[in-house]
Design a protein around this motif. Structure first.
Motif, PDB file in Angstrom:
ATOM      1  N   GLU A 124      -3.434  10.017  39.176  1.00 37.21           N
ATOM      2  CA  GLU A 124      -2.960   9.855  37.806  1.00 37.21           C
ATOM      3  C   GLU A 124      -2.045  11.004  37.389  1.00 37.21           C
ATOM      4  O   GLU A 124      -2.352  12.164  37.595  1.00 37.21           O
ATOM      5  CB  GLU A 124      -4.173   9.789  36.855  1.00 37.21           C
ATOM      6  CG  GLU A 124      -3.776   9.460  35.426  1.00 37.21           C
ATOM      7  CD  GLU A 124      -4.993   9.218  34.528  1.00 37.21           C
ATOM      8  OE1 GLU A 124      -6.025   8.734  35.043  1.00 37.21           O
ATOM      9  OE2 GLU A 124      -4.905   9.530  33.330  1.00 37.21           O
ATOM     10  N   GLN A 125      -0.917  10.634  36.803  1.00 33.71           N
ATOM     11  CA  GLN A 125       0.030  11.632  36.311  1.00 33.71           C
ATOM     12  C   GLN A 125      -0.454  12.145  34.954  1.00 33.71           C
ATOM     13  O   GLN A 125      -0.854  11.356  34.096  1.00 33.71           O
ATOM     14  CB  GLN A 125       1.411  10.997  36.139  1.00 33.71           C
ATOM     15  CG  GLN A 125       1.995  10.434  37.433  1.00 33.71           C
ATOM     16  CD  GLN A 125       2.837  11.445  38.165  1.00 33.71           C
ATOM     17  OE1 GLN A 125       3.754  12.017  37.603  1.00 33.71           O
ATOM     18  NE2 GLN A 125       2.527  11.677  39.428  1.00 33.71           N
ATOM     19  N   VAL A 126      -0.432  13.451  34.789  1.00 28.35           N
ATOM     20  CA  VAL A 126      -0.816  14.043  33.501  1.00 28.35           C
ATOM     21  C   VAL A 126       0.329  14.923  33.006  1.00 28.35           C
ATOM     22  O   VAL A 126       1.207  15.310  33.778  1.00 28.35           O
ATOM     23  CB  VAL A 126      -2.125  14.876  33.615  1.00 28.35           C
ATOM     24  CG1 VAL A 126      -3.292  14.002  34.051  1.00 28.35           C
ATOM     25  CG2 VAL A 126      -1.944  16.051  34.565  1.00 28.35           C
ATOM     26  N   HIS A 127       0.314  15.208  31.697  1.00 28.70           N
ATOM     27  CA  HIS A 127       1.273  16.177  31.173  1.00 28.70           C
ATOM     28  C   HIS A 127       0.790  17.581  31.550  1.00 28.70           C
ATOM     29  O   HIS A 127      -0.387  17.896  31.366  1.00 28.70           O
ATOM     30  CB  HIS A 127       1.374  16.070  29.652  1.00 28.70           C
ATOM     31  CG  HIS A 127       1.757  14.706  29.181  1.00 28.70           C
ATOM     32  ND1 HIS A 127       3.027  14.193  29.329  1.00 28.70           N
ATOM     33  CD2 HIS A 127       1.033  13.722  28.575  1.00 28.70           C
ATOM     34  CE1 HIS A 127       3.068  12.966  28.826  1.00 28.70           C
ATOM     35  NE2 HIS A 127       1.873  12.656  28.360  1.00 28.70           N
ATOM     36  N   VAL A 128       1.684  18.389  32.059  1.00 26.45           N
ATOM     37  CA  VAL A 128       1.340  19.770  32.409  1.00 26.45           C
ATOM     38  C   VAL A 128       2.235  20.687  31.574  1.00 26.45           C
ATOM     39  O   VAL A 128       3.433  20.804  31.827  1.00 26.45           O
ATOM     40  CB  VAL A 128       1.535  20.051  33.911  1.00 26.45           C
ATOM     41  CG1 VAL A 128       1.032  21.465  34.244  1.00 26.45           C
ATOM     42  CG2 VAL A 128       0.821  19.018  34.762  1.00 26.45           C
ATOM     43  N   VAL A 129       1.615  21.287  30.550  1.00 28.46           N
ATOM     44  CA  VAL A 129       2.360  22.189  29.668  1.00 28.46           C
ATOM     45  C   VAL A 129       2.149  23.617  30.158  1.00 28.46           C
ATOM     46  O   VAL A 129       1.021  24.027  30.423  1.00 28.46           O
ATOM     47  CB  VAL A 129       1.873  22.057  28.207  1.00 28.46           C
ATOM     48  CG1 VAL A 129       2.492  23.149  27.324  1.00 28.46           C
ATOM     49  CG2 VAL A 129       2.208  20.681  27.659  1.00 28.46           C
ATOM     50  N   LEU A 144      -1.489  26.944  32.555  1.00 26.93           N
ATOM     51  CA  LEU A 144      -1.130  25.545  32.755  1.00 26.93           C
ATOM     52  C   LEU A 144      -2.161  24.718  31.999  1.00 26.93           C
ATOM     53  O   LEU A 144      -3.369  24.873  32.216  1.00 26.93           O
ATOM     54  CB  LEU A 144      -1.135  25.173  34.244  1.00 26.93           C
ATOM     55  CG  LEU A 144      -0.021  25.813  35.081  1.00 26.93           C
ATOM     56  CD1 LEU A 144      -0.211  25.486  36.564  1.00 26.93           C
ATOM     57  CD2 LEU A 144       1.359  25.341  34.617  1.00 26.93           C
ATOM     58  N   LEU A 145      -1.674  23.869  31.080  1.00 26.63           N
ATOM     59  CA  LEU A 145      -2.562  23.041  30.261  1.00 26.63           C
ATOM     60  C   LEU A 145      -2.366  21.592  30.710  1.00 26.63           C
ATOM     61  O   LEU A 145      -1.253  21.062  30.635  1.00 26.63           O
ATOM     62  CB  LEU A 145      -2.186  23.222  28.788  1.00 26.63           C
ATOM     63  CG  LEU A 145      -3.030  22.543  27.717  1.00 26.63           C
ATOM     64  CD1 LEU A 145      -4.487  23.024  27.748  1.00 26.63           C
ATOM     65  CD2 LEU A 145      -2.435  22.809  26.328  1.00 26.63           C
ATOM     66  N   TYR A 146      -3.435  20.990  31.216  1.00 28.17           N
ATOM     67  CA  TYR A 146      -3.363  19.628  31.774  1.00 28.17           C
ATOM     68  C   TYR A 146      -3.866  18.630  30.736  1.00 28.17           C
ATOM     69  O   TYR A 146      -5.007  18.723  30.276  1.00 28.17           O
ATOM     70  CB  TYR A 146      -4.217  19.536  33.033  1.00 28.17           C
ATOM     71  CG  TYR A 146      -3.761  20.458  34.149  1.00 28.17           C
ATOM     72  CD1 TYR A 146      -2.806  20.048  35.074  1.00 28.17           C
ATOM     73  CD2 TYR A 146      -4.284  21.745  34.275  1.00 28.17           C
ATOM     74  CE1 TYR A 146      -2.379  20.886  36.095  1.00 28.17           C
ATOM     75  CE2 TYR A 146      -3.864  22.594  35.291  1.00 28.17           C
ATOM     76  CZ  TYR A 146      -2.915  22.159  36.197  1.00 28.17           C
ATOM     77  OH  TYR A 146      -2.509  23.000  37.189  1.00 28.17           O
ATOM     78  N   ILE A 147      -3.020  17.660  30.386  1.00 31.90           N
ATOM     79  CA  ILE A 147      -3.328  16.732  29.300  1.00 31.90           C
ATOM     80  C   ILE A 147      -3.106  15.297  29.776  1.00 31.90           C
ATOM     81  O   ILE A 147      -1.969  14.892  30.022  1.00 31.90           O
ATOM     82  CB  ILE A 147      -2.409  17.007  28.084  1.00 31.90           C
ATOM     83  CG1 ILE A 147      -2.542  18.484  27.668  1.00 31.90           C
ATOM     84  CG2 ILE A 147      -2.731  16.075  26.929  1.00 31.90           C
ATOM     85  CD1 ILE A 147      -1.335  18.993  26.906  1.00 31.90           C
ATOM     86  N   ALA A 222      -8.411  17.912  27.356  1.00 34.41           N
ATOM     87  CA  ALA A 222      -7.446  18.748  28.065  1.00 34.41           C
ATOM     88  C   ALA A 222      -8.189  19.832  28.832  1.00 34.41           C
ATOM     89  O   ALA A 222      -9.309  20.204  28.475  1.00 34.41           O
ATOM     90  CB  ALA A 222      -6.460  19.386  27.083  1.00 34.41           C
ATOM     91  N   VAL A 223      -7.562  20.314  29.883  1.00 32.86           N
ATOM     92  CA  VAL A 223      -8.109  21.442  30.655  1.00 32.86           C
ATOM     93  C   VAL A 223      -7.017  22.498  30.781  1.00 32.86           C
ATOM     94  O   VAL A 223      -5.879  22.185  31.134  1.00 32.86           O
ATOM     95  CB  VAL A 223      -8.566  21.000  32.061  1.00 32.86           C
ATOM     96  CG1 VAL A 223      -8.864  22.211  32.952  1.00 32.86           C
ATOM     97  CG2 VAL A 223      -9.798  20.097  31.970  1.00 32.86           C
ATOM     98  N   SER A 224      -7.383  23.726  30.457  1.00 29.21           N
ATOM     99  CA  SER A 224      -6.452  24.847  30.554  1.00 29.21           C
ATOM    100  C   SER A 224      -6.876  25.779  31.685  1.00 29.21           C
ATOM    101  O   SER A 224      -8.050  26.128  31.804  1.00 29.21           O
ATOM    102  CB  SER A 224      -6.447  25.610  29.220  1.00 29.21           C
ATOM    103  OG  SER A 224      -6.146  26.980  29.427  1.00 29.21           O
TER     104      SER A 224
END
Lengths: 255, 255
Positions: A124-129, A144-147, A222-224
């Protein structure tokens, strides 16, 4: 710094030398002062270079010394206390003085450990901020914040696909979720090449890795994974964060 | 583990090697397996011994490898999550399964940093309780708990002056204070010789130093300096501790 012969001491020589050096740093050196070179120091204390180096390495681990190529060994300022416990702070990006600055956003798969926490599939593709935490003008952490897409359902697809503007859009949508809780872990790690560059360290330098799970809407939103400089940072966890949450909750319940 | 020539790679060689080794650990080695010796590994990957050693050091920092004299380099089990956030747990010594075991008590002056937090004078003698935290039969942390006489006013002076029985007496008196709050900091440190021995590490090994201030009766009742093994421990900070405090406070306010 006097001359101390360490030949007769029973405990490991480097250990005793470390203690002696530590006291010398307190009494004879100002913050920022450059230490004599290794050969001179070894001669002064009557120890082998290898012993001296072990002692210097330990003082570096303890944040007492900075060693940089070309500059040499300098006396480090006291570590800066960096608060990591105030839920609202990290979630929304904090106040201007001590802010997480969004610098990029990508769409990617998450590492296996993050996937397990997000309860998403490996593909699954997630947003990585990507954010940098700046305190008193210095970069102290890279994050890196994974959303997952499900946490930001109303994110506009017509925005730019990457860059700081995209990062801000994703964060804005994320923060519309009411934060229900979080948990954190702290462990020792080594700086990845990209983080090291942001933090002005060499790849592989010791860092404190703070992994945070943000809970919202009954799940992990989210996971940071944040990498703090271990040489300059002391991470602080206060009651104040918890008390703030308490007051917010009481206000919400009362309204 | 295949043979990979790293000569042509642009990023630091040790860094790339670390990534390759890390993947090899995932795919080809079980936890506890002994790695080939450094000479063989260096030859297999076509790198200098120094490069290999840098990569191994980083994998050790990340908790992927254990290196012990006489045993060699083995694949480490995943780090154990150790909860440090539940106020009641650390304050009272915890449940039997994951307990702080009092092992000694002395009367001594405190280090300057602790004196500042306790708001005592540099010459003031305080109780210093030494505890070991044991999880699943393994020592994971060694602690010095500094307690001013004013925090334990009813402590009997006729007890033995030291030893585990004395430690238990001091802790029993301390716990009669109602805990009002705490704050904590986590930083990188190097193991003192006595802590290293308890933790089965060499002096100077990287450790996570957790400093806790316990607040009671309107002031700082005690300061704990706990040294956790950085190689095997991941410190966890949950919401649960904060929520427990919240509930206690609400109950107290309601009564």
């Amino acid at each position: 710094m006097g001359t101390t012969q360490l030949e007769s001491v029973q405990e490991p020589k480097y250990w005793h030398l470390k203690t002696v050096l530590s006291e010398a740093l307190d009494s004879d050196f100002a913050v920022g002062a450059v230490l004599p070179n290794e050969r001179d120091l070894a001669a002064r204390f009557g120890v082998a270079r290898a012993t001296l180096r072990q002692a210097l390495e330990q003082l570096e681990l303890e944040g007492r010394l900075h060693r940089r190529r070309g500059v040499g060994t300098t006396v480090a300022p006291p570590r800066v206390g960096i608060a990591v416990s105030t839920a609202q702070h990290d979630w929304t990006g904090g106040v201007a003085d001590e802010a997480w600055q969004p610098i990029d956003c990508a769409t990617d798969t998450a590492p296996a450990a993050v996937t397990a926490m997000l309860d998403t599939s490996a593909e699954e593709q997630v947003h990585v901020v990507r954010r940098i935490r700046v305190t008193h003008g210095q970069s102290v952490a890279a994050e890196l914040l994974y959303i997952p897409a499900s946490s930001v359902p109303e994110l506009s697809a017509i925005d730019s696909p990457s860059g700081p503007a995209r990062a801000r859009s994703v964060l804005r949508e994320l923060h519309r979720l009411g934060l229900e809780g979080q948990d954190r872990s702290v462990e020792l790690g080594s700086a990845r090449a990209d983080d090291a560059k942001e933090l002005d360290r060499l790849p592989g330098a010791p860092v404190l890795v703070v992994t945070t799970r943000y809970f919202a809407a009954g799940g992990t939103a989210a996971v940071s994974v944040a990498t703090y400089r271990a040489d300059t940072c002391r991470l602080t966890f206060g009651d104040s964060g918890a008390l703030e949450i308490t007051h917010d909750e009481q206000a919400r319940q009362a309204s």
